[in-house]
Scaffold this motif. Structure first.
Motif, PDB file in Angstrom:
ATOM      1  N   ASN A 102     -37.690  56.874  21.363  1.00  0.00           N
ATOM      2  CA  ASN A 102     -36.589  56.586  22.287  1.00  0.00           C
ATOM      3  C   ASN A 102     -36.904  55.314  23.082  1.00  0.00           C
ATOM      4  N   SER A 103     -36.044  54.970  24.044  1.00  0.00           N
ATOM      5  CA  SER A 103     -36.221  53.695  24.745  1.00  0.00           C
ATOM      6  C   SER A 103     -37.487  53.679  25.617  1.00  0.00           C
ATOM      7  N   ASN A 104     -38.039  54.851  25.906  1.00  0.00           N
ATOM      8  CA  ASN A 104     -39.320  54.909  26.633  1.00  0.00           C
ATOM      9  C   ASN A 104     -40.518  55.014  25.688  1.00  0.00           C
ATOM     10  N   ARG A 105     -40.278  54.746  24.427  1.00  0.00           N
ATOM     11  CA  ARG A 105     -41.321  54.814  23.400  1.00  0.00           C
ATOM     12  C   ARG A 105     -41.884  56.228  23.209  1.00  0.00           C
ATOM     13  N   VAL A 106     -41.075  57.227  23.541  1.00  0.00           N
ATOM     14  CA  VAL A 106     -41.459  58.614  23.267  1.00  0.00           C
ATOM     15  C   VAL A 106     -41.035  58.941  21.831  1.00  0.00           C
ATOM     16  N   ALA A 107     -41.973  59.436  21.028  1.00  0.00           N
ATOM     17  CA  ALA A 107     -41.645  59.814  19.653  1.00  0.00           C
ATOM     18  C   ALA A 107     -40.654  60.968  19.675  1.00  0.00           C
ATOM     19  N   LEU A 108     -39.570  60.841  18.931  1.00  0.00           N
ATOM     20  CA  LEU A 108     -38.617  61.953  18.857  1.00  0.00           C
ATOM     21  C   LEU A 108     -39.307  63.133  18.177  1.00  0.00           C
ATOM     22  N   SER A 109     -39.044  64.309  18.692  1.00  0.00           N
ATOM     23  CA  SER A 109     -39.678  65.514  18.165  1.00  0.00           C
ATOM     24  C   SER A 109     -38.829  66.725  18.533  1.00  0.00           C
ATOM     25  N   SER A 110     -38.757  67.688  17.622  1.00  0.00           N
ATOM     26  CA  SER A 110     -37.995  68.905  17.919  1.00  0.00           C
ATOM     27  C   SER A 110     -38.557  69.590  19.156  1.00  0.00           C
ATOM     28  N   ARG A 111     -39.857  69.492  19.337  1.00  0.00           N
ATOM     29  CA  ARG A 111     -40.494  70.142  20.492  1.00  0.00           C
ATOM     30  C   ARG A 111     -40.104  69.489  21.819  1.00  0.00           C
ATOM     31  N   ASN A 112     -39.564  68.259  21.775  1.00  0.00           N
ATOM     32  CA  ASN A 112     -39.100  67.634  23.021  1.00  0.00           C
ATOM     33  C   ASN A 112     -37.984  68.453  23.666  1.00  0.00           C
ATOM     34  N   ASN A 113     -37.286  69.257  22.859  1.00  0.00           N
ATOM     35  CA  ASN A 113     -36.248  70.147  23.395  1.00  0.00           C
ATOM     36  C   ASN A 113     -36.816  71.138  24.404  1.00  0.00           C
ATOM     37  N   LEU A 114     -38.121  71.348  24.346  1.00  0.00           N
ATOM     38  CA  LEU A 114     -38.750  72.317  25.247  1.00  0.00           C
ATOM     39  C   LEU A 114     -39.187  71.669  26.567  1.00  0.00           C
ATOM     40  N   LEU A 115     -38.976  70.344  26.681  1.00  0.00           N
ATOM     41  CA  LEU A 115     -39.396  69.620  27.892  1.00  0.00           C
ATOM     42  C   LEU A 115     -38.191  69.229  28.742  1.00  0.00           C
ATOM     43  N   ASN A 116     -38.372  69.239  30.072  1.00  0.00           N
ATOM     44  CA  ASN A 116     -37.294  68.740  30.932  1.00  0.00           C
ATOM     45  C   ASN A 116     -37.429  67.217  31.096  1.00  0.00           C
ATOM     46  N   LYS A 117     -36.470  66.632  31.817  1.00  0.00           N
ATOM     47  CA  LYS A 117     -36.403  65.174  31.944  1.00  0.00           C
ATOM     48  C   LYS A 117     -37.670  64.592  32.564  1.00  0.00           C
ATOM     49  N   THR A 118     -38.153  65.253  33.599  1.00  0.00           N
ATOM     50  CA  THR A 118     -39.352  64.763  34.288  1.00  0.00           C
ATOM     51  C   THR A 118     -40.534  64.713  33.332  1.00  0.00           C
ATOM     52  N   ASN A 119     -40.672  65.765  32.554  1.00  0.00           N
ATOM     53  CA  ASN A 119     -41.797  65.804  31.610  1.00  0.00           C
ATOM     54  C   ASN A 119     -41.642  64.778  30.493  1.00  0.00           C
ATOM     55  N   LEU A 120     -40.412  64.565  30.047  1.00  0.00           N
ATOM     56  CA  LEU A 120     -40.186  63.552  29.014  1.00  0.00           C
ATOM     57  C   LEU A 120     -40.539  62.155  29.537  1.00  0.00           C
ATOM     58  N   LYS A 121     -40.222  61.928  30.816  1.00  0.00           N
ATOM     59  CA  LYS A 121     -40.601  60.651  31.442  1.00  0.00           C
ATOM     60  C   LYS A 121     -42.111  60.510  31.466  1.00  0.00           C
ATOM     61  N   LYS A 122     -42.770  61.618  31.782  1.00  0.00           N
ATOM     62  CA  LYS A 122     -44.239  61.635  31.810  1.00  0.00           C
ATOM     63  C   LYS A 122     -44.809  61.195  30.457  1.00  0.00           C
ATOM     64  N   VAL A 123     -44.217  61.724  29.378  1.00  0.00           N
ATOM     65  CA  VAL A 123     -44.702  61.383  28.032  1.00  0.00           C
ATOM     66  C   VAL A 123     -44.619  59.859  27.825  1.00  0.00           C
ATOM     67  N   GLY A 124     -43.526  59.256  28.306  1.00  0.00           N
ATOM     68  CA  GLY A 124     -43.374  57.803  28.207  1.00  0.00           C
ATOM     69  C   GLY A 124     -44.489  57.068  28.944  1.00  0.00           C
ATOM     70  N   LEU A 125     -44.821  57.552  30.133  1.00  0.00           N
ATOM     71  CA  LEU A 125     -45.876  56.909  30.926  1.00  0.00           C
ATOM     72  C   LEU A 125     -47.250  57.100  30.271  1.00  0.00           C
ATOM     73  N   ILE A 126     -47.452  58.286  29.718  1.00  0.00           N
ATOM     74  CA  ILE A 126     -48.711  58.551  28.991  1.00  0.00           C
ATOM     75  C   ILE A 126     -48.821  57.595  27.804  1.00  0.00           C
ATOM     76  N   ASN A 127     -47.699  57.418  27.080  1.00  0.00           N
ATOM     77  CA  ASN A 127     -47.711  56.511  25.926  1.00  0.00           C
ATOM     78  C   ASN A 127     -48.033  55.077  26.331  1.00  0.00           C
ATOM     79  N   ASN A 128     -47.472  54.622  27.466  1.00  0.00           N
ATOM     80  CA  ASN A 128     -47.790  53.267  27.932  1.00  0.00           C
ATOM     81  C   ASN A 128     -49.292  53.090  28.057  1.00  0.00           C
ATOM     82  N   LYS A 129     -49.942  54.064  28.646  1.00  0.00           N
ATOM     83  CA  LYS A 129     -51.402  54.038  28.812  1.00  0.00           C
ATOM     84  C   LYS A 129     -52.102  53.976  27.458  1.00  0.00           C
ATOM     85  N   LEU A 130     -51.591  54.754  26.509  1.00  0.00           N
ATOM     86  CA  LEU A 130     -52.255  54.832  25.211  1.00  0.00           C
ATOM     87  C   LEU A 130     -52.052  53.553  24.394  1.00  0.00           C
ATOM     88  N   TYR A 131     -50.854  52.944  24.523  1.00  0.00           N
ATOM     89  CA  TYR A 131     -50.636  51.639  23.870  1.00  0.00           C
ATOM     90  C   TYR A 131     -51.616  50.604  24.443  1.00  0.00           C
TER      91      TYR A 131
END
Ligand code: AMP
Length: 266
Positions: A161-190
């Motif tokens: 997605n636009s925050n560089r979060v990999a699309l995944s069926s399991r993302n359905n189990l996360l709320n917006k705040t947590n999905l944002k977190k994944v984006g921030l974690i990815n920035n660190k990992l990149y």
């Protein structure tokens, strides 16, 4: 490109379809005359009962999605249909293959390989399409299939997605705040990946130094985002061992965020 006219492209999925699946389907439709998508939440590849129970299920939406994409065949087997024949030969991983998810999820890939073996015997595809997000899965499946079947496995880039979060069926189990977190974690990992590349190019790095660098990020991420990291490792793409000098490599990660297990690679 090689065009396999009259041939069948196969995309195995566990449903809750998204743009990652969409990309695999489009790739099949480009390369193959007909396309078959299976939706089957394979119980044998889950090493946690609760994970199996809570895995997102959206069959009605999925069928609409596949209809819109004009997929030729949809295969929705029941567990009974797939497992009426007992295991013929027990599938085992070699010791060297028991790394990353294979180490953390006992029996997971054995379940994946067994079910794909059953599917392929029934479907006889010419090409199977898989996503880079599950690179270790692709790596093991490719090796398994090469020895048994006359077909190829095509690897498709990870859709994000636009925050560089990999699309995944399991993302359905996360709320917006947590999905944002994944984006921030990815920035660190990149960022970590870039610094390893730089050091690798200057030949100014040893496996030990890489480990120290990774450990530092691991501690930071754990503290800042309240995640539980299962593994964070650098491995080459040729044989997935940890020697990365002069080799293409990726950073592989698996962690729990809010009890949801996520994996990615960069
Ligand atoms: P799943 O339904 O999660 O079992 O995934 C089915 C196939 O889609 C697997 O080959 C995955 O690697 C692939 N896939 C899942 N997510 C993505 C994504 N974001 N981008 C590309 N492929 C994906």
């Amino acid at each position: 490109a090689i065009y396999h006219e009259n041939d069948l492209g196969f995309i195995p999925t566990m449903g809750s379809l998204h743009k990652g699946h969409h990309f695999l389907i489009r790739s099949s439709q480009k390369l193959c005359k007909k396309t078959l998508v299976s939706i089957f939440i394979n119980p044998t590849q889950f090493n946690s009962k609760n994970d199996f129970k809570t895995y997102p299920r959206n069959l009605y939406k999925d069928l609409k999605f596949l209809k819109k994409l004009k997929v030729d065949f949809v295969y929705l087997p029941t567990t009974k249909q797939i497992y009426k024949n007992k295991k013929l030969s027990q599938i085992r991983l070699k010791k060297s293959q028991k790394i990353l998810c294979a180490k953390m999820r006992k029996g997971h890939f054995e379940g994946v390989l067994d079910v794909l073996n059953r599917f392929i015997k029934l479907i006889s595809p010419k090409i199977m399409f898989m996503g880079e997000k599950d690179y270790q899965q692709f790596f093991l499946v490719k090796d398994f299939i090469k020895k048994r079947f006359n077909m190829s496995v095509y690897l498709c880039k990870t859709v994000r997605n636009s925050n560089r979060v990999a699309l995944s069926s399991r993302n359905n189990l996360l709320n917006k705040t947590n999905l944002k977190k994944v984006g921030l974690i990815n920035n660190k990992l990149y960022k970590l990946k870039r610094s390893i590349i730089t050091k690798n190019q200057s030949k100014n790095i040893t496996p030990k130094k890489i480990k120290v660098l990774i450990k530092k990020t691991e501690v930071e991420l754990t503290n800042k985002f309240n995640i539980k990291i299962e593994y964070l490792e650098c491995r080459n793409l040729i044989n997935l061992n940890t020697v990365i000098q002069n080799k293409p490599f990726k950073l592989f990660v698996a962690y729990y965020l809010n009890n949801v297990r996520l994996i990615d690679n960069f």
